[in-house]
Design a protein around this motif. Structure first.
Motif, short mmCIF file in Angstrom:
data_model
loop_
_atom_site.label_atom_id
_atom_site.label_comp_id
_atom_site.label_asym_id
_atom_site.label_seq_id
_atom_site.Cartn_x
_atom_site.Cartn_y
_atom_site.Cartn_z
N ALA A 48 -1.42 -19.37 6.54
CA ALA A 48 -0.90 -18.34 8.01
C ALA A 48 -1.50 -17.08 8.19
CB ALA A 48 0.87 -19.30 7.46
N THR A 49 -1.77 -16.95 9.28
CA THR A 49 -1.64 -15.37 9.09
C THR A 49 -0.85 -14.50 10.41
OG1 THR A 49 -3.55 -15.39 10.64
CG2 THR A 49 -4.03 -16.07 8.94
N GLY A 50 -0.77 -13.53 10.75
CA GLY A 50 0.12 -13.24 11.72
C GLY A 50 -0.01 -11.17 11.70
N HIS A 51 0.82 -10.67 12.36
CA HIS A 51 0.50 -9.47 12.65
C HIS A 51 1.68 -8.39 13.28
CE1 HIS A 51 -1.12 -10.25 16.44
NE2 HIS A 51 -0.35 -8.71 16.97
N GLN A 52 2.44 -7.38 13.12
CA GLN A 52 3.59 -6.83 13.61
C GLN A 52 2.58 -5.84 14.23
OE1 GLN A 52 6.71 -6.09 11.33
NE2 GLN A 52 7.20 -4.38 12.89
N GLU A 53 3.15 -5.69 15.86
CA GLU A 53 2.41 -4.26 16.58
C GLU A 53 3.93 -2.62 15.68
OE1 GLU A 53 0.60 -4.04 18.36
OE2 GLU A 53 -0.05 -6.42 18.93
N LEU A 54 3.32 -1.60 15.26
CA LEU A 54 3.23 -0.87 14.71
C LEU A 54 3.75 0.53 16.45
CD1 LEU A 54 1.55 -0.95 12.02
CD2 LEU A 54 3.62 -1.46 12.26
N ASP A 55 4.44 1.85 16.21
CA ASP A 55 4.53 2.46 16.99
C ASP A 55 3.67 4.14 16.44
OD1 ASP A 55 6.12 3.20 14.06
OD2 ASP A 55 7.79 3.88 15.69
N GLN A 56 3.07 3.90 15.10
CA GLN A 56 2.11 5.00 14.64
C GLN A 56 0.84 4.30 13.85
OE1 GLN A 56 3.79 7.75 12.07
NE2 GLN A 56 4.95 5.56 10.89
N MET A 57 0.13 4.85 13.90
CA MET A 57 -0.89 4.64 12.93
C MET A 57 -0.85 4.62 11.79
SD MET A 57 -4.50 6.29 15.18
CE MET A 57 -3.62 8.15 14.58
N VAL A 58 -1.03 3.57 11.50
CA VAL A 58 -0.22 3.44 9.63
C VAL A 58 -1.80 2.57 9.21
CG1 VAL A 58 0.88 1.83 8.04
CG2 VAL A 58 2.42 2.91 10.27
N SER A 59 -1.49 3.06 7.69
CA SER A 59 -2.96 3.33 7.11
C SER A 59 -2.56 2.44 5.66
CB SER A 59 -3.44 3.91 6.10
OG SER A 59 -2.79 5.02 5.90
N LEU A 60 -1.44 1.98 6.01
CA LEU A 60 -1.25 0.82 4.15
C LEU A 60 0.63 0.94 4.10
CD1 LEU A 60 -2.92 1.45 1.40
CD2 LEU A 60 -0.69 3.17 0.42
N GLY A 66 12.17 -4.20 -5.67
CA GLY A 66 13.51 -4.78 -4.61
C GLY A 66 13.49 -4.99 -3.81
N GLY A 67 12.06 -5.29 -2.99
CA GLY A 67 11.81 -6.11 -1.67
C GLY A 67 11.68 -5.03 -0.54
N GLY A 68 10.87 -5.70 0.68
CA GLY A 68 10.26 -4.76 1.59
C GLY A 68 9.34 -4.43 1.53
N LEU A 69 8.19 -3.28 2.53
CA LEU A 69 7.40 -2.64 2.30
C LEU A 69 7.50 -0.50 2.71
CD1 LEU A 69 5.08 -4.77 4.42
CD2 LEU A 69 5.14 -4.72 1.94
N LEU A 70 6.92 -0.29 2.10
CA LEU A 70 6.64 1.06 2.81
C LEU A 70 5.92 1.52 3.26
CD1 LEU A 70 8.16 3.60 1.94
CD2 LEU A 70 6.02 4.89 0.86
N MET A 71 5.81 1.76 4.86
CA MET A 71 3.89 1.86 5.62
C MET A 71 3.83 3.36 5.56
SD MET A 71 4.75 -0.89 6.64
CE MET A 71 4.09 -0.75 8.54
N VAL A 72 3.01 3.96 5.15
CA VAL A 72 2.02 4.81 4.68
C VAL A 72 1.87 5.36 6.54
CG1 VAL A 72 0.95 6.55 4.24
CG2 VAL A 72 2.05 5.56 2.86
N GLY A 73 1.88 6.33 8.05
CA GLY A 73 1.88 6.73 8.35
C GLY A 73 1.40 7.69 9.14
N GLU A 74 0.91 7.86 9.92
CA GLU A 74 0.44 9.64 10.35
C GLU A 74 1.95 10.13 10.47
OE1 GLU A 74 -0.48 10.02 14.81
OE2 GLU A 74 0.00 7.67 15.24
#
Length: 292
Positions: A48-60, A66-74
């Protein structure tokens, strides 16, 4: 050297694929299309694959303990709940510098995140290297152009990074808390070779797998910086490798079609896809990010 070939894992067509990260708890590989402002994911067990649209440029997007992801953005770091898609700002990241964006990054052996910035037009000297340690952001180095190849030795006594424009991978000694000691030293020089050093990851034997942007190769370097193996791709711009799978037995590689004209894109129809290869050696498990 066996020169194994990589194959397409996901035909995602990223403009600038980057930052592959294995999320062991979820059994997913995450990666970003920086310029396309998308977060992609793959579940290798089910396909399975998928994607999510983001509101800024994110590289990581790195797994958090404990859960979740940290999004590293512009302009900010944000916590993402992958199940709901909810985003919550964690802190600003060069929000006052409209000409820069985030680039490479990786969690070190202490559960701290090393991350970098660069000019959106690769302006010389606009980039910096940081460490997010227990929720506090500290700048380690400035005056870089395209910081890349951030990864760490198995015992945590050294870090590697490169300024892609220089062609030289640097090795930096670390103290027991994971902070740099002294000045980094040249470790592997690619300035006279085809391709430029980009993203990198370390395997279970302490060897470094380095993407060579422009050369269509990911090379394996021994602890002395000598090439001992390589993965070949059918497209010229690999950006970063990462090990994934239940036993970290597969090497996934992001690629890009950024900067290619229409003729070049026809010549390289797989540019921007996610690739996978059998490296012949397992990866090294990386800790989740600790924010406290």
């Amino acid at each position: 050297m066996n020169g194994a070939a990589a194959r397409v894992a996901v035909a995602c067509g990223c403009e600038l694929g980057e930052g592959p990260q294995w999320h062991a708890a979820a059994g997913r590989l995450y990666w970003c299309d920086i310029l396309g402002r998308r977060l992609h994911w793959l579940d290798p067990a089910s396909g399975a694959t998928g994607h999510q649209e983001l509101d800024q440029m994110v590289s990581l997007a790195v797994p958090i303990a404990g859960g979740g992801l940290l999004m590293v953005g512009e302009e900010r770091l944000a916590r993402l709940d992958p199940t709901t898609g909810a985003l919550e700002t964690f802190c600003d990241f060069e929000a006052d510098k409209v000409l820069t964006r985030s680039n490479d990054g990786r969690v070190d052996r202490h559960g701290s995140l090393w991350l970098s910035s660069m000019g959106k037009g690769a302006e010389p000297g606009a980039g910096s290297l940081y460490r997010l340690h227990r929720g506090e952001l500290a700048r380690l180095r400035s005056g870089l152009t395209i910081p890349n190849a951030i990864c760490f030795s198995p015992g945590g006594e050294a870090a590697w990074f490169t300024d892609t424009a220089s062609g030289v991978v640097m090795r930096w000694a670390l103290d027991r808390e994971g902070w740099p000691v002294g000045e980094p030293a040249p470790w592997a020089d690619f300035s006279a070779h085809p391709g430029n050093p980009d993203g990198a990851v370390v395997d279970a034997e302490g060897h470094l797998w380095l993407a060579l942007w422009g050369a269509g190769r990911v090379v394996r370097l021994d602890p002395r910086g000598r090439e001992v193996d390589a993965i070949l791709l059918p497209t010229s711009q690999p950006s970063c490798p990462a090990f994934g799978g239940k036993r970290l037995e597969r090497l996934y590689i992001t690629t890009a079609r950024e900067g290619m004209d229409s003729a070049r894109r026809r010549e390289e129809p797989d540019a921007g896809h996610l690739f996978v290869a059998e490296a012949g050696v397992p990866g090294l498990a990386e800790p989740a990010l600790r924010l406290a």
